[in-house]
Scaffold this motif. Structure first.
Motif, mmCIF file in Angstrom:
data_model
loop_
_atom_site.group_PDB
_atom_site.id
_atom_site.type_symbol
_atom_site.label_atom_id
_atom_site.label_comp_id
_atom_site.label_asym_id
_atom_site.label_seq_id
_atom_site.Cartn_x
_atom_site.Cartn_y
_atom_site.Cartn_z
ATOM 1 N N ALA A 69 7.185 2.426 -12.141
ATOM 2 C CA ALA A 69 7.077 3.586 -11.264
ATOM 3 C C ALA A 69 5.831 3.502 -10.389
ATOM 4 O O ALA A 69 5.884 3.781 -9.173
ATOM 5 C CB ALA A 69 7.068 4.869 -12.083
ATOM 6 N N LEU A 70 4.699 3.117 -10.965
ATOM 7 C CA LEU A 70 3.474 2.975 -10.172
ATOM 8 C C LEU A 70 3.594 1.836 -9.169
ATOM 9 O O LEU A 70 3.076 1.933 -8.036
ATOM 10 C CB LEU A 70 2.277 2.749 -11.100
ATOM 11 C CG LEU A 70 1.881 3.940 -11.974
ATOM 12 C CD1 LEU A 70 0.726 3.556 -12.890
ATOM 13 C CD2 LEU A 70 1.516 5.145 -11.119
ATOM 14 N N ALA A 71 4.269 0.749 -9.546
ATOM 15 C CA ALA A 71 4.467 -0.360 -8.605
ATOM 16 C C ALA A 71 5.304 0.098 -7.413
ATOM 17 O O ALA A 71 5.044 -0.288 -6.262
ATOM 18 C CB ALA A 71 5.130 -1.541 -9.311
ATOM 19 N N HIS A 77 -1.756 7.789 7.839
ATOM 20 C CA HIS A 77 -2.274 6.528 8.394
ATOM 21 C C HIS A 77 -2.001 5.355 7.453
ATOM 22 O O HIS A 77 -2.788 4.409 7.381
ATOM 23 C CB HIS A 77 -3.781 6.628 8.686
ATOM 24 C CG HIS A 77 -4.156 7.832 9.483
ATOM 25 N ND1 HIS A 77 -3.743 8.035 10.787
ATOM 26 C CD2 HIS A 77 -4.885 8.944 9.126
ATOM 27 C CE1 HIS A 77 -4.221 9.194 11.219
ATOM 28 N NE2 HIS A 77 -4.911 9.771 10.243
ATOM 29 N N THR A 78 -0.919 5.433 6.726
ATOM 30 C CA THR A 78 -0.521 4.321 5.868
ATOM 31 C C THR A 78 0.939 3.990 6.145
ATOM 32 O O THR A 78 1.719 4.843 6.542
ATOM 33 C CB THR A 78 -0.672 4.670 4.379
ATOM 34 O OG1 THR A 78 0.134 5.809 4.068
ATOM 35 C CG2 THR A 78 -2.118 4.937 4.032
ATOM 36 N N SER A 79 1.293 2.753 5.951
ATOM 37 C CA SER A 79 2.675 2.304 6.137
ATOM 38 C C SER A 79 3.126 1.610 4.866
ATOM 39 O O SER A 79 2.328 0.945 4.189
ATOM 40 C CB SER A 79 2.784 1.342 7.328
ATOM 41 O OG SER A 79 1.944 0.218 7.135
ATOM 42 N N PRO A 80 4.401 1.754 4.504
ATOM 43 C CA PRO A 80 4.883 1.124 3.274
ATOM 44 C C PRO A 80 4.724 -0.385 3.319
ATOM 45 O O PRO A 80 4.894 -1.028 4.359
ATOM 46 C CB PRO A 80 6.362 1.523 3.229
ATOM 47 C CG PRO A 80 6.462 2.731 4.103
ATOM 48 C CD PRO A 80 5.433 2.549 5.162
ATOM 49 N N VAL A 81 4.375 -0.940 2.156
ATOM 50 C CA VAL A 81 4.292 -2.397 2.050
ATOM 51 C C VAL A 81 5.672 -3.011 2.190
ATOM 52 O O VAL A 81 5.859 -4.064 2.789
ATOM 53 C CB VAL A 81 3.642 -2.789 0.701
ATOM 54 C CG1 VAL A 81 3.558 -4.302 0.570
ATOM 55 C CG2 VAL A 81 2.248 -2.176 0.610
ATOM 56 N N ARG A 123 4.243 0.120 -3.412
ATOM 57 C CA ARG A 123 5.017 -0.595 -2.389
ATOM 58 C C ARG A 123 5.587 0.330 -1.323
ATOM 59 O O ARG A 123 5.574 -0.007 -0.134
ATOM 60 C CB ARG A 123 6.154 -1.376 -3.057
ATOM 61 C CG ARG A 123 5.717 -2.600 -3.826
ATOM 62 C CD ARG A 123 6.911 -3.471 -4.139
ATOM 63 N NE ARG A 123 7.834 -2.795 -5.037
ATOM 64 C CZ ARG A 123 7.841 -2.952 -6.362
ATOM 65 N NH1 ARG A 123 6.951 -3.753 -6.930
ATOM 66 N NH2 ARG A 123 8.714 -2.327 -7.114
ATOM 67 N N HIS A 124 6.100 1.489 -1.739
ATOM 68 C CA HIS A 124 6.863 2.325 -0.817
ATOM 69 C C HIS A 124 6.141 3.599 -0.378
ATOM 70 O O HIS A 124 6.559 4.196 0.618
ATOM 71 C CB HIS A 124 8.198 2.715 -1.469
ATOM 72 C CG HIS A 124 9.018 1.540 -1.890
ATOM 73 N ND1 HIS A 124 9.613 0.694 -0.995
ATOM 74 C CD2 HIS A 124 9.321 1.055 -3.129
ATOM 75 C CE1 HIS A 124 10.282 -0.259 -1.650
ATOM 76 N NE2 HIS A 124 10.101 -0.058 -2.944
ATOM 77 N N ALA A 125 5.118 4.040 -1.108
ATOM 78 C CA ALA A 125 4.392 5.257 -0.729
ATOM 79 C C ALA A 125 2.906 5.084 -1.010
ATOM 80 O O ALA A 125 2.329 5.796 -1.840
ATOM 81 C CB ALA A 125 4.946 6.468 -1.482
ATOM 82 N N PRO A 126 2.268 4.127 -0.339
ATOM 83 C CA PRO A 126 0.841 3.894 -0.602
ATOM 84 C C PRO A 126 0.013 5.126 -0.250
ATOM 85 O O PRO A 126 0.262 5.810 0.745
ATOM 86 C CB PRO A 126 0.506 2.714 0.316
ATOM 87 C CG PRO A 126 1.555 2.738 1.378
ATOM 88 C CD PRO A 126 2.786 3.259 0.724
#
Length: 454
Positions: free
Chosen positions: A365-367, A401-405, A371-374
């Motif tokens: 879940a944390l990973a 100001h963040t974008s998903p990995v 990846r998807h909601a930094p």
């Protein structure tokens, strides 16, 4: 017999001397009709199954569209053909009406049997062309405008339903019949042979290209569906294999305890009979054999790319705080709450499979958050009730100001969660939240689901 008399088996020649050309024309017409009728019969015999156009559509009104279109053309062409043949070509009303019905009504049959409909239409069109040529009208011959319109509609149905060989045969018959009939076209009339050949060939070619493009897209969709199913199956098998490798330590620990207890039983317990001592020896030998078989199985399941990491001790909830701290250092503000488990002995009393599964679920879940909601604020809650362990991971929307990995995932994380929960007989609830974010909730039974108490 006088020099001007004629034999009894010959008709007298009229003064203009045109009886011989007319007789040859009639014989040529008869040969064309006979040959094309045989061609139409042979092609119609190879027609496919009577499956109407668009019959596979799930919507009823879509399945009715071909019939509505065909009925519209039939209702328009029959009266127009009758009127034009009567007024412009000087044909009797009964014959004109019969030709109009024969040339137009088979369009309804073309919805399900286009090749059979073509066999009827081509014979009727040739018969109409012969009648039009015999009328000595300066109008368009041998194919009238109504014949061309109806024939093009029929070509559309042929091109999207029949094979490439059948479509090519239809066009060749159209060319041959047009060329033969054009030989007897009266001087001064409008020639429609080239127009018929070019338009019918273009419609047949365009229809075939559209059909082949549709079939290619359908095969591509089917292949993508198959690939997606295989990808999901492979993902599931990979997760099950990884879980089996991780559970090796848990099972090996229990088997080792059984072996030690069985070996030491004769020395710890006094007054054992020889049969009991032999029974304990058999139990110890069976446990050792099981451990050996498990090591062989692990050698098959173990990945070759990271053998050292898989021999490391499997983590549990006692290392959950370290996992959360590492996630915070990665830029995700995560908070851990497990008040009931801070008591002495709570963590050590958990079943090993439940302990490992709970840790891996939080880890996955944390990973996914990273990846998807930094930058999303995340709450981890681990609590215990009478018979189960409850693990909840909730994260909010991604930080500003963040974008998903990653924008698309492999699906391994959720598949692994489901498999781990299924392994211990628990339940899992995952899904997005109304205000943004994601929630993972797992309930893991503390007792064996197959045990009598459970």
């Amino acid at each position: 017999m006088s020099a001007t008399s004629t034999p009894p088996d010959q008709e007298p020649l009229p003064p203009d001397g045109k009886a011989a050309p007319r007789e040859g024309r009639r014989r040529a017409y008869a040969a064309v009709v006979s040959g094309l009728r045989a061609a139409g019969a042979s092609l119609s015999a190879s027609a496919g199954p009577a499956e109407p156009l668009l019959s596979r559509s799930s919507r009823g009104w879509v399945r009715l569209v071909p019939y509505v279109i065909a009925l519209g053309f039939v209702a328009t062409l029959i009266p127009v053909t009758t009127e034009v043949l009567s007024n412009d070509y000087g044909i009797s009303g009964a014959l004109a009406g019969a030709l109009g019905v024969a040339q137009s009504a088979p369009l309804l049959l073309a919805v399900s049997r286009p090749l059979l409909a073509w066999g009827i239409v081509i014979v009727a069109d040739i018969a109409g062309a012969i009648v039009a040529l015999g009328s000595a009208s300066p109008r368009a011959v041998p194919w009238t405008p109504m014949v061309i319109v109806g024939y093009l509609v029929l070509c559309v149905a042929l091109s999207v339903r029949e094979s490439r060989r059948a479509v090519l045969g239809v066009w060749l018959v159209t060319v041959a019949s047009g060329l033969v009939l054009d030989v007897f076209r009266p001087a001064g009339s409008q020639d429609t042979t080239v127009l018929m050949v070019v338009l019918s060939g273009g419609v047949l070619l365009l229809g075939r290209l559209l059909r082949e493009r549709g079939e290619a897209q359908r095969r591509l969709v089917e292949q993508e569906t198959i690939n997606e199913a295989e990808r999901s199956r492979r993902t599931l098998l990979e997760e099950r294999t990884r879980i089996a490798r991780e559970l090796h330590d848990v099972v090996a620990h229990h088997m080792s305890v059984i072996t030690v207890q069985a070996d030491s039983a004769p020395y710890r317990l006094q007054g054992l009979t020889p049969e009991a001592r032999e029974e304990f020896g058999s139990i110890a030998a069976g446990a050792r054999e099981s451990l050996s078989e498990m090591r062989r199985l692990l050698a098959v399941l173990r990945s070759e790319d990271a053998p050292g990491g898989e021999r490391a001790p499997q983590p549990g909830l006692d290392r959950l705080q370290q996992l959360v701290e590492a996630t915070v250092r990665g830029g995700v503000p995560a908070e851990l709450s497990m008040p009931e488990l801070t008591l002495v002995g709570q963590l050590t009393d958990l079943p090993p499979a439940v302990d490992l599964s709970a840790y891996r679920i939080v880890q996955e879940a944390l990973a996914n958050v990273v990846r998807h909601a930094p930058g999303a604020r995340t709450q981890i809650s681990v609590s215990m009730d009478e018979d189960s362990l409850l693990v909840i991971v909730v994260n909010g929307p991604a930080g500003e100001h963040t974008s998903p990995v990653e924008t698309t995932g492999t699906g391994h994380g959720l598949v692994g969660m489901h498999e781990r929960v299924r392994l211990v007989g628990g339940t899992l609830d995952v899904g997005p939240l109304p205000g943004g974010g994601f929630r993972v909730a797992a309930r893991l039974p503390l007792a064996d689901p197959d045990s009598p108490s459970a």
